[in-house]
Scaffold this active site. Sequence first.
Site, PDB file in Angstrom:
ATOM      1  N   SER A  65       0.821  -1.212   0.000  1.00 32.06           N
ATOM      2  CA  SER A  65       0.000   0.000   0.000  1.00 32.06           C
ATOM      3  C   SER A  65       0.855   1.263   0.000  1.00 32.06           C
ATOM      4  O   SER A  65       2.009   1.254   0.441  1.00 32.06           O
ATOM      5  CB  SER A  65      -0.924   0.010   1.217  1.00 32.06           C
ATOM      6  OG  SER A  65      -1.653  -1.196   1.267  1.00 32.06           O
TER       7      SER A  65
HETATM    8  N1  SAM Z   1      -0.489  -4.179   3.913  1.00 35.88           N
HETATM    9  C1  SAM Z   1       0.205  -4.879   2.860  1.00 35.88           C
HETATM   10  C2  SAM Z   1       1.615  -4.384   2.699  1.00 35.88           C
HETATM   11  O1  SAM Z   1       2.025  -3.510   3.481  1.00 35.88           O
HETATM   12  O2  SAM Z   1       2.315  -4.871   1.810  1.00 35.88           O
HETATM   13  C3  SAM Z   1      -0.551  -4.795   1.566  1.00 35.88           C
HETATM   14  C4  SAM Z   1      -1.741  -5.655   1.558  1.00 35.88           C
HETATM   15  S1  SAM Z   1      -2.430  -5.914  -0.031  1.00 35.88           S
HETATM   16  C5  SAM Z   1      -3.152  -4.368  -0.396  1.00 35.88           C
HETATM   17  C6  SAM Z   1      -3.798  -6.943   0.436  1.00 35.88           C
HETATM   18  C7  SAM Z   1      -3.421  -8.363   0.769  1.00 35.88           C
HETATM   19  O3  SAM Z   1      -4.574  -9.031   1.260  1.00 35.88           O
HETATM   20  C8  SAM Z   1      -2.936  -9.177  -0.427  1.00 35.88           C
HETATM   21  O4  SAM Z   1      -1.651  -9.673  -0.184  1.00 35.88           O
HETATM   22  C9  SAM Z   1      -3.967 -10.317  -0.524  1.00 35.88           C
HETATM   23  O5  SAM Z   1      -3.420 -11.540  -0.954  1.00 35.88           O
HETATM   24  C10 SAM Z   1      -4.473 -10.383   0.895  1.00 35.88           C
HETATM   25  N2  SAM Z   1      -5.774 -11.033   1.073  1.00 35.88           N
HETATM   26  C11 SAM Z   1      -6.879 -10.978   0.293  1.00 35.88           C
HETATM   27  N3  SAM Z   1      -7.858 -11.728   0.826  1.00 35.88           N
HETATM   28  C12 SAM Z   1      -7.367 -12.269   1.970  1.00 35.88           C
HETATM   29  C13 SAM Z   1      -7.892 -13.147   2.971  1.00 35.88           C
HETATM   30  N4  SAM Z   1      -9.130 -13.625   2.938  1.00 35.88           N
HETATM   31  N5  SAM Z   1      -7.088 -13.484   4.005  1.00 35.88           N
HETATM   32  C14 SAM Z   1      -5.820 -13.019   4.097  1.00 35.88           C
HETATM   33  N6  SAM Z   1      -5.265 -12.208   3.173  1.00 35.88           N
HETATM   34  C15 SAM Z   1      -6.030 -11.828   2.130  1.00 35.88           C
END
Ligand code: SAM
Length: 216
Positions: A65
């Site tokens: 993000s």
């Molecule tokens: N905060 C993170 C960083 O600093 O890099 C970025 C997060 S990214 C925007 C969102 C993440 O949520 C992705 O890696 C995705 O695979 C994960 N995600 C989506 N659905 C999910 C779920 N049900 N459980 C866990 N992770 C999930």
Amino acid sequence: MWKKRDFELQRELMVKTQIIARGIKDPLVIQAMKRVPRHMFVDESLIYEAYGDYPLPIGENQTISQPFMVASMTEQLELTGGEKVLEIGTGSGYQTAVLAEIVREVYTVERIESLAKRAKETLDRLGYKNVHIFSGDGTLGLLEYSPYDAIIVTAASPDVPPPLFEQLKDGGRMVIPISDYFGQTLVRVRKKKRREIRERLYGCVFVPLVGEYGYR
Ligand code: SAM
């Protein structure tokens, strides 16, 4: 080739122009953003862009993000230092590290195993001992370590997954992007005497939360 000091200078500039200038006030959040080496959480080919004012790809169609979004969501959790926090969507582990700088314990769940593995390697290399990474469907939460003082969801969901609300302590806060027909809104949910109080914060753009209580 940049040296450690060059990255530190980029980070100081990022905090000044993107974080403080846009209204982030919490000293714990500012200090954490100054400390975490964001360039260590991106691919080698992107390290010179790591302090830019935008999200970056981390593989598997996912993103790290934008720095401001990480700082702002962390500030909205109203942390003071002793908390146990649950994060859903570890991604690169950058937001995890920012939380780990501030609180006592961070439990984090990532759906994509390869991302969870890489995030663990990065966080281990940086020496974070208060982070616990799990791979699986984060919409179910992590019941065994609940309840949590705060929960942060870093992917957009159609609504608050009920298991996450259940696993929040009374008096706890959850920050989560919620999607509807018009777009996504960052929402803060407070738990008061088992009841839910919602505040709509501002518009945002996140990848979808995929799982049993998210998008199928
Ligand atoms: N905060 C993170 C960083 O600093 O890099 C970025 C997060 S990214 C925007 C969102 C993440 O949520 C992705 O890696 C995705 O695979 C994960 N995600 C989506 N659905 C999910 C779920 N049900 N459980 C866990 N992770 C999930």
